[in-house]
Enzyme design. Structure first.
Site, PDB file in Angstrom:
ATOM      1  N   LYS A 163       0.812  -1.217   0.000  1.00 24.47           N
ATOM      2  CA  LYS A 163       0.000   0.000   0.000  1.00 24.47           C
ATOM      3  C   LYS A 163       0.849   1.273   0.000  1.00 24.47           C
ATOM      4  O   LYS A 163       0.522   2.247  -0.686  1.00 24.47           O
ATOM      5  CB  LYS A 163      -0.946  -0.001   1.204  1.00 24.47           C
ATOM      6  CG  LYS A 163      -1.878   1.208   1.220  1.00 24.47           C
ATOM      7  CD  LYS A 163      -2.902   1.142   2.331  1.00 24.47           C
ATOM      8  CE  LYS A 163      -3.844   2.349   2.260  1.00 24.47           C
ATOM      9  NZ  LYS A 163      -4.893   2.308   3.315  1.00 24.47           N
ATOM     10  N   MET A 467     -22.518 -34.903 -13.605  1.00 20.60           N
ATOM     11  CA  MET A 467     -21.409 -35.683 -14.123  1.00 20.60           C
ATOM     12  C   MET A 467     -20.868 -36.648 -13.074  1.00 20.60           C
ATOM     13  O   MET A 467     -20.519 -37.799 -13.386  1.00 20.60           O
ATOM     14  CB  MET A 467     -20.289 -34.772 -14.627  1.00 20.60           C
ATOM     15  CG  MET A 467     -19.163 -35.511 -15.341  1.00 20.60           C
ATOM     16  SD  MET A 467     -19.735 -36.420 -16.793  1.00 20.60           S
ATOM     17  CE  MET A 467     -19.700 -35.136 -18.032  1.00 20.60           C
TER      18      MET A 467
END
Length: 558
Positions: A163, A467
């Site tokens: 930062k 599936m």
């Protein structure tokens, strides 16, 4: 000029032609968001419902436009929430730049609040990543990130910025991005001649195309090559649209859920030319039996993929567009009509079929194809919905089929569809989802609603993890462990609660009407399609079996 690190980030994005970014703000990245606010007329920021949605949206944007997708996240959990999206892009070679911000430099390594070593975490799933601790190096690092993401085999790059670096000041000078050169320095003319000789002496050539053809924008060169060789063409899941799915020479997808014509044809071939594919296990089946009668030629931009999963006779390392251009220049017209006639007979003998009497996944996809004249961008989730979308929509061109192939990321599709629609606003964008996948990213309907992004969410709802249940039916004695979704979640009400119009359909006629309604509405829409929980994807190759052993439901009954 003197700018803060955050302003340098924004200026570098503008340098690269970035017009859209996806992200979610937080404390560590506040400076960057403040800079974005001042440039909101130049760079559109899309606030997703979750950071993972932002990473998938950047991915979908990149796949459909061919540009670099950009996503932003703050430190700690914000950064870790995009890891799945980065890994998805990495497995499918998608150019994405992820920009994260971290705690101040003096707090790194001290277990500070929301500190995480995101560079370390993502190292295995990025082409490269950076931690920028000096604001004077920030601009060049971002430029390098974009270059690396696009060069050679594309992929994601992460830039992590503390930062305090975004708040520090440094001199910034605009630079025009250098053009990305196509990789061609390793192309061997001798090998090219050997490959030409193989083609000229082959009787049963076959061409297999993967996502590398799309990434290289080599569809035109591929079409000419196929015509000159006069050979049938199959594709991998990532290769959908590289070759026009309506063409006579096209045989469909190869592999575990590939067509019988593709699987049998490759098995019978005497020459297999594979372009831009990495031969994943779902393509190969039993490696020892794969194309066992064929000389194998592998064309790929990434030398690391050659002889990794399957051994080849010849390899050409280079950009697919350049390689095909050079082959086309040298190759004379071939005649393989008896072989092509045999392939056409197989296509007639083994058509892709489904039950037209009830609503099914294939019926839903085929209806979408007809309603959109084959011109839509189709995104998918993962599983049965994905396979049906790959099998029953005829993709005319590259960048129409957007799906997580390598990682198989459930929850990918809706975020990717948002990115695709914002990248290609004039195209119809439809996400084909299973209900299990939709649960994982349904919060992104709120993003579609907030920005009124007119994507169409089609939920193929069988109330199971389809599936996985299919495998449990075929290979696990019908023991349905944790795959039944027998609850009372109402997806239409969920959609309406998020400001999205929804409809539920139970018949093919109702779906045909609903998809036309959704297209005409030009708003975000959800269609909940109720299908049988035991519908399956056919054909199929059992795990570890040869692709020549592909079977369908009729084979089981015999």
């Amino acid at each position: 000029m003197l700018l803060t690190g955050a302003e340098i980030v924004v200026e570098c994005l503008k340098e690269q032609g970035v017009d859209t970014v996806f992200g979610y703000p937080g404390g560590a990245i506040l400076n960057v968001y403040d800079a974005l606010y001042k440039h909101s007329d130049e760079i559109r920021h899309v606030l997703t419902s979750h950071e993972q949605g932002a990473s998938h949206a950047a991915d979908g944007y990149a796949r459909t436009t061919g540009k670099v997708g950009v996503c932003l996240a703050t430190s700690g959990p914000g950064a870790t929430n995009i890891v799945t999206g980065i890994a998805t892009a990495y497995m499918d070679s998608v150019p994405v730049v992820a920009i994260t911000c971290n705690v101040n430099v003096n707090l790194l390594g001290k277990d500070s609040f929301q500190e995480i070593d995101i560079a370390g975490i993502t190292m295995p799933v990025t082409k490269h990543n950076f931690i920028v601790k000096d604001v004077n190096k920030l601009a060049d690092t971002i430029r390098r990130a974009f270059a690396i993401a696009q060069a050679g085999r594309p992929g994601p790059v992460l830039v992590d910025i503390p930062k305090d670096v975004t708040g520090a000041e440094a001199e910034y000078e605009y630079k025009v991005p250098a053009p990305i050169k196509r990789k061609s320095d390793q192309i061997s003319e001798e090998t090219m001649q050997e490959v030409i000789g193989l083609i000229e002496h082959s009787v049963r050539p076959f061409i297999l195309v993967g996502g590398g053809v799309i990434r290289a924008d080599a569809a035109d060169e591929l079409r000419e090559f196929v015509s000159k060789v006069q050979a049938p063409v199959a594709d991998t899941l990532m290769g959908k649209g590289a070759f026009d799915g309506r063409e006579d020479a096209y045989t469909g997808m190869v592999g575990m859920h590939g067509t019988k014509t593709s699987n049998y044809g490759i098995t019978e071939s005497d020459l297999l030319i594979a372009i831009g594919t990495r031969f994943s296990d779902r393509v190969l089946g039993n490696v020892k039996a794969f194309a066992r009668h064929a000389d194998l030629v592998h064309i790929d931009v990434d030398a690391a993929e050659v002889n990794k999963n399957v051994m080849c006779k010849y390899s050409i390392e280079g950009d697919a567009k350049v390689v095909l251009q050079r082959l086309n220049e040298k190759l004379t017209q071939q005649d393989h009509e008896p072989w092509m006639r045999h392939i056409r007979e197989m296509k007639s003998r083994y058509p892709m079929t489904y039950n037209h009497e009830v609503l099914t996944g294939p019926g839903v996809v085929e209806s979408i194809y007809k309603a959109t004249d084959g011109d839509a961008i189709i995104c998918t989730e993962v599983g049965q919905n994905q396979m049906w979308a790959a099998q029953f929509y005829k993709y005319k061109e590259p960048r129409q089929f957007i799906s997580s192939g390598g990682l198989g990321t459930m929850g990918y599709g809706l975020g990717a569809a948002l990115g695709a629609k914002l990248g290609c606003p004039d195209r119809i964008v439809i996400n084909v989802a299973g209900d299990g996948c939709f649960r994982m990213n349904m919060n992104e309907l709120a993003t579609a609603s907030r920005y009124q992004i007119p994507v169409i969410e089609v939920v193929v709802n069988n109330h199971v993890l389809g599936m996985v249940r299919q495998w449990q039916t075929l290979f696990y004695g019908e023991r349905y462990s944790a795959t039944v979704l027998s609850d009372s979640v109402d997806y239409v009400k969920v959609a309406e609660a998020m400001g999205v119009d929804g409809r539920r359909v139970t018949t093919q006629k109702e779906f045909d009407e609903a998809i036309q309604w959704a297209i005409n509405l030009k708003k975000p829409v959800l269609i909940d399609c109720m299908i049988d929980p035991d519908d399956k994807v056919w054909p199929m190759v059992a795990p570890g079996a040869s692709i020549a052993d592909a079977f369908s439901e009729e084979d089981l009954d015999n």
